[in-house]
Motif scaffolding. Sequence first.
Motif, PDB file in Angstrom:
ATOM      1  N   GLU A  48     -67.543  44.680 -59.777  1.00  0.00           N
ATOM      2  CA  GLU A  48     -67.262  43.318 -59.641  1.00  0.00           C
ATOM      3  C   GLU A  48     -66.274  42.812 -60.724  1.00  0.00           C
ATOM      4  O   GLU A  48     -65.696  43.495 -61.721  1.00  0.00           O
ATOM      5  CB  GLU A  48     -68.536  42.635 -59.961  1.00  0.00           C
ATOM      6  CG  GLU A  48     -69.956  43.194 -59.445  1.00  0.00           C
ATOM      7  CD  GLU A  48     -70.456  43.813 -60.474  1.00  0.00           C
ATOM      8  OE1 GLU A  48     -71.748  43.576 -60.718  1.00  0.00           O
ATOM      9  OE2 GLU A  48     -70.221  44.754 -61.032  1.00  0.00           O
ATOM     10  N   PRO A  49     -65.784  41.658 -60.512  1.00  0.00           N
ATOM     11  CA  PRO A  49     -64.794  40.931 -61.480  1.00  0.00           C
ATOM     12  C   PRO A  49     -65.462  40.689 -62.665  1.00  0.00           C
ATOM     13  O   PRO A  49     -66.427  40.096 -62.818  1.00  0.00           O
ATOM     14  CB  PRO A  49     -64.316  39.704 -60.836  1.00  0.00           C
ATOM     15  CG  PRO A  49     -65.445  39.473 -59.761  1.00  0.00           C
ATOM     16  CD  PRO A  49     -65.962  40.647 -59.452  1.00  0.00           C
ATOM     17  N   MET A  87     -61.940  42.499 -52.678  1.00  0.00           N
ATOM     18  CA  MET A  87     -62.105  41.400 -53.661  1.00  0.00           C
ATOM     19  C   MET A  87     -63.624  41.018 -53.614  1.00  0.00           C
ATOM     20  O   MET A  87     -64.162  40.841 -52.743  1.00  0.00           O
ATOM     21  CB  MET A  87     -61.497  40.175 -53.069  1.00  0.00           C
ATOM     22  CG  MET A  87     -59.894  40.545 -52.957  1.00  0.00           C
ATOM     23  SD  MET A  87     -58.921  39.120 -52.983  1.00  0.00           S
ATOM     24  CE  MET A  87     -59.454  38.160 -53.947  1.00  0.00           C
ATOM     25  N   ALA A  88     -64.322  41.045 -54.777  1.00  0.00           N
ATOM     26  CA  ALA A  88     -65.574  40.989 -54.899  1.00  0.00           C
ATOM     27  C   ALA A  88     -65.876  39.405 -55.502  1.00  0.00           C
ATOM     28  O   ALA A  88     -65.589  38.922 -56.694  1.00  0.00           O
ATOM     29  CB  ALA A  88     -66.427  41.757 -56.122  1.00  0.00           C
ATOM     30  N   CYS A  89     -65.981  38.412 -54.553  1.00  0.00           N
ATOM     31  CA  CYS A  89     -66.218  37.150 -54.923  1.00  0.00           C
ATOM     32  C   CYS A  89     -67.772  36.798 -55.363  1.00  0.00           C
ATOM     33  O   CYS A  89     -68.467  36.200 -54.161  1.00  0.00           O
ATOM     34  CB  CYS A  89     -65.549  36.096 -53.856  1.00  0.00           C
ATOM     35  SG  CYS A  89     -64.005  36.706 -53.147  1.00  0.00           S
ATOM     36  N   SER A  90     -68.130  37.190 -56.440  1.00  0.00           N
ATOM     37  CA  SER A  90     -69.658  37.042 -56.666  1.00  0.00           C
ATOM     38  C   SER A  90     -70.586  37.388 -55.554  1.00  0.00           C
ATOM     39  O   SER A  90     -71.249  36.729 -55.130  1.00  0.00           O
ATOM     40  CB  SER A  90     -69.996  35.734 -57.051  1.00  0.00           C
ATOM     41  OG  SER A  90     -69.366  34.614 -56.422  1.00  0.00           O
ATOM     42  N   PRO A  91     -70.562  38.839 -55.304  1.00  0.00           N
ATOM     43  CA  PRO A  91     -71.447  39.311 -54.331  1.00  0.00           C
ATOM     44  C   PRO A  91     -72.743  40.001 -55.289  1.00  0.00           C
ATOM     45  O   PRO A  91     -72.947  39.929 -56.421  1.00  0.00           O
ATOM     46  CB  PRO A  91     -70.658  40.561 -53.851  1.00  0.00           C
ATOM     47  CG  PRO A  91     -69.628  41.008 -55.057  1.00  0.00           C
ATOM     48  CD  PRO A  91     -69.602  39.804 -56.104  1.00  0.00           C
ATOM     49  N   ARG A 102     -74.525  33.121 -59.952  1.00  0.00           N
ATOM     50  CA  ARG A 102     -75.160  32.418 -58.456  1.00  0.00           C
ATOM     51  C   ARG A 102     -76.232  31.560 -58.675  1.00  0.00           C
ATOM     52  O   ARG A 102     -76.602  31.075 -57.872  1.00  0.00           O
ATOM     53  CB  ARG A 102     -75.396  33.641 -57.800  1.00  0.00           C
ATOM     54  CG  ARG A 102     -74.309  34.406 -57.002  1.00  0.00           C
ATOM     55  CD  ARG A 102     -74.627  35.718 -56.373  1.00  0.00           C
ATOM     56  NE  ARG A 102     -74.978  36.480 -57.675  1.00  0.00           N
ATOM     57  CZ  ARG A 102     -75.556  37.833 -57.420  1.00  0.00           C
ATOM     58  NH1 ARG A 102     -76.046  38.098 -56.293  1.00  0.00           N
ATOM     59  NH2 ARG A 102     -75.637  38.559 -58.569  1.00  0.00           N
ATOM     60  N   PHE A 149     -59.705  40.090 -61.027  1.00  0.00           N
ATOM     61  CA  PHE A 149     -59.519  41.057 -60.191  1.00  0.00           C
ATOM     62  C   PHE A 149     -58.635  42.239 -60.536  1.00  0.00           C
ATOM     63  O   PHE A 149     -57.495  41.905 -61.019  1.00  0.00           O
ATOM     64  CB  PHE A 149     -58.921  40.523 -58.927  1.00  0.00           C
ATOM     65  CG  PHE A 149     -59.882  39.416 -58.296  1.00  0.00           C
ATOM     66  CD1 PHE A 149     -60.945  40.187 -57.602  1.00  0.00           C
ATOM     67  CD2 PHE A 149     -59.447  38.238 -57.869  1.00  0.00           C
ATOM     68  CE1 PHE A 149     -62.024  39.131 -56.907  1.00  0.00           C
ATOM     69  CE2 PHE A 149     -60.400  37.536 -57.142  1.00  0.00           C
ATOM     70  CZ  PHE A 149     -61.482  37.955 -56.730  1.00  0.00           C
ATOM     71  N   TRP A 155     -68.235  35.314 -63.552  1.00  0.00           N
ATOM     72  CA  TRP A 155     -67.548  35.537 -62.054  1.00  0.00           C
ATOM     73  C   TRP A 155     -68.716  35.749 -61.006  1.00  0.00           C
ATOM     74  O   TRP A 155     -68.255  35.589 -59.727  1.00  0.00           O
ATOM     75  CB  TRP A 155     -66.483  36.597 -61.837  1.00  0.00           C
ATOM     76  CG  TRP A 155     -65.532  36.511 -63.264  1.00  0.00           C
ATOM     77  CD1 TRP A 155     -65.770  37.307 -64.356  1.00  0.00           C
ATOM     78  CD2 TRP A 155     -64.594  35.595 -63.520  1.00  0.00           C
ATOM     79  NE1 TRP A 155     -64.772  36.713 -65.260  1.00  0.00           N
ATOM     80  CE2 TRP A 155     -64.175  35.863 -64.695  1.00  0.00           C
ATOM     81  CE3 TRP A 155     -63.812  34.689 -62.567  1.00  0.00           C
ATOM     82  CZ2 TRP A 155     -62.918  35.218 -65.360  1.00  0.00           C
ATOM     83  CZ3 TRP A 155     -62.901  34.074 -63.128  1.00  0.00           C
ATOM     84  CH2 TRP A 155     -62.402  34.299 -64.440  1.00  0.00           C
ATOM     85  N   ASN A 156     -69.701  36.017 -61.355  1.00  0.00           N
ATOM     86  CA  ASN A 156     -70.695  36.522 -60.253  1.00  0.00           C
ATOM     87  C   ASN A 156     -71.955  35.464 -60.530  1.00  0.00           C
ATOM     88  O   ASN A 156     -73.114  35.861 -60.179  1.00  0.00           O
ATOM     89  CB  ASN A 156     -71.510  37.778 -60.725  1.00  0.00           C
ATOM     90  CG  ASN A 156     -70.548  38.861 -59.743  1.00  0.00           C
ATOM     91  OD1 ASN A 156     -70.101  38.532 -58.822  1.00  0.00           O
ATOM     92  ND2 ASN A 156     -70.738  39.945 -59.855  1.00  0.00           N
TER      93      ASN A 156
END
Lengths: 404, 168, 151
Positions: free
Chosen positions: A17-18, C17-21, A42, A11, A39-40
Amino acid sequence: MKETIIPIGPFHPLLEEPELFTLRVEGETVIDVDVKIGWNHRGIEKLAQGLTWDQVPYLVERICGICSTSHPYACVLAMEEILDIKAPLRAQYIRSTVGELERIHSHLLWLGLAGHFVGYNTVFMWAWKYREFVLDSLEHLTGNRNHYAMFKAGGVRRDFSQKAMDFTMKSMDGVEKALKMFLGVVSDDPVLKKRLVGVGILTYEDAILYSATGPTSRPSGVDHDVRRDEPFDAYDKVDWDVVVLKEGDVFAKAACRILECIESVKIIRQCIENMPEGEIDAGVTDIPPGEGCGHYEAPRGEVFHYMRSDGTGYPIRHKIRAPTFNNLPTFKATCPGAHIADVALITAAIDPCYCCTERVGVVDNTGNKSVLTQDDLTKLSIDRTFAIRRDLGKLTWDPYSKLI
Amino acid sequence: MFDKPIIDVLKEKLGDRIKDISQPRERRIYLFVDGKDIQDAARIIFFDMKSRLCTATAIDTRLGVEIIYHFFIDEDGMMINLKTVAPRPDLIIKSVAAVFVAAEWIEREMAELFGVTFEGHPDPRRLLLADDFPKCIYPYRNDYPQSKIEGFEAFPIDSPDKDNTNDL
Amino acid sequence: MPLGLSSLKKSIWIYHMACSPCNNCDIEILDLLTPRFDVERFGVVLVGSVRHADALLCTGMVNRQIKPRLQEAYLQASKPCIVLAIGSCAINGNIFRKSYNMAGPVDRAIKEVDPNAIIVYVPGCPPKPEAMISSVVKAIGFLDTLKAKAK
């Protein structure tokens, strides 16, 4: 000199995005960069194997909110390759229009962020302001600002209304004017030039070796564009050019994106003017066994989808490759040897702040309050730019003299 | 760029290393080579024929993990799909990333998601999965246990009698 | 009345906070800052550090790798801290619910470390910027109930 390791992320005040960047620096010079992603993650490819063919375009739309047309586009092209059909003519024009509108909004978004990263927030605010007009057009045409849900195998789900198309034509005039102004700003501004020219050069050889795509490699002289190389839909029926530049630095990348937007405006105008009448859906029911590849030139580069069918209602494999997967490793070629502040230009770790355009009140000498319009402000900032250029030409004052 | 059809160029350059070749559509060529020839074939297609690596796909099949490298020749608009199989039970194959760097990330991804070992890969670390994801469990294989992994509970769907699968 | 709560109402500082969007809620959050919506009118400022933040804007389904970082960041934020779960993914996982990498939506992840956390839900895929502004305003209204409790 001693070597230092600087971790940035996951972050960080970057607006996207992270990711975790690990910079190895010696003094102020970067030796090596490593990027940790995931971190992304899915598991979308696995999820696609559990969805029906009709549901898959909805899923791939949610890979990325900015390229939310490009992924379904490539996905339905892969499905149509398995089916061996083409969409009806009107559907082809509708698809290309949505795809190009998305390209403009994505490039304006990037331009704004780039301006923000170099500390030039005027560009950030203005680019995002004009981006709203593109989003308005998309909302009129498709029904949503993002995630349009327009695509299906063998056509599109919704038709364009004449009113929405007229609105889009009108808003394209404003967008084109804004794009030309941005082109003037970027190519003319001495501050931006000092900050961007010669930074992060990606050479032609590296672009080939890393198989970089899109506006990452085209400014390096790689002449490729999927829309031209493998023509589909309306792209071989309208007149447009591929933008290829030579320099390969950040400045060329910014210029390439703005020029591409202007080409997109051209495509959208031609598509809407020549929009044919007729069906919008070929009425696909089943997908036969087979395999197909579909690729589309997304705003960031080539999107690639591979699908394999065994004749049942579900794909047995759906491989997705987003452009950044090929473009991100080029950090390894561009960052070593650079100044650490220039890496920050790419990874962009600065705090946001704001400006406001049409809400500045000034009081003139007679005491009458007046409101500056957009045009007044544009003129003021252009005058200021000329003043800065004059100052840079003959730098007579010492900027640090006041500090002492 | 080429003065004859690309499928003939491929046959000439790769010779008897090609086990199977076909051109089902105008702009798609599918060819199959053995695992031991994959580096040579990739080198010839990437460097000699001036193509671009789009990506690579791995598919879990009965024979093993099938790997397809997708190359695209920009000037001719031709996609060459180079197929090979990493045979069971070892799933070991030579790394194309050792030949050119563009294949590095995609091979890292295939290694962690499918459990394929790429011999000679310059940087065989994890790319996508979490650091605490169990070793030796590969989520993209067909035998992946969707629900039961020791000490690693998937997000529970609220009630088992109400199946929310199709309310997307 | 505690001074902290009454001043908090005037100007909420938010941390994104981008939590895997899928990035879509994120660009709509950024849209809030730009001339069309301009939440700075209400004193809402996007800050660069979680330690300065009064509200966390969380987007995305939370995957296994990001979950410990989200919890850590929440613990570092100064309390009281409002969590805004933005978008359908942050509320229930949406289309990614059955993914092998899903580690629970935002509220589950936060409530593991703080059962009394204040969580505001903003549904939509993506929510419109107007909905986000309205949710922040409602969250400010919720602070009144906190204030009443603190009296």
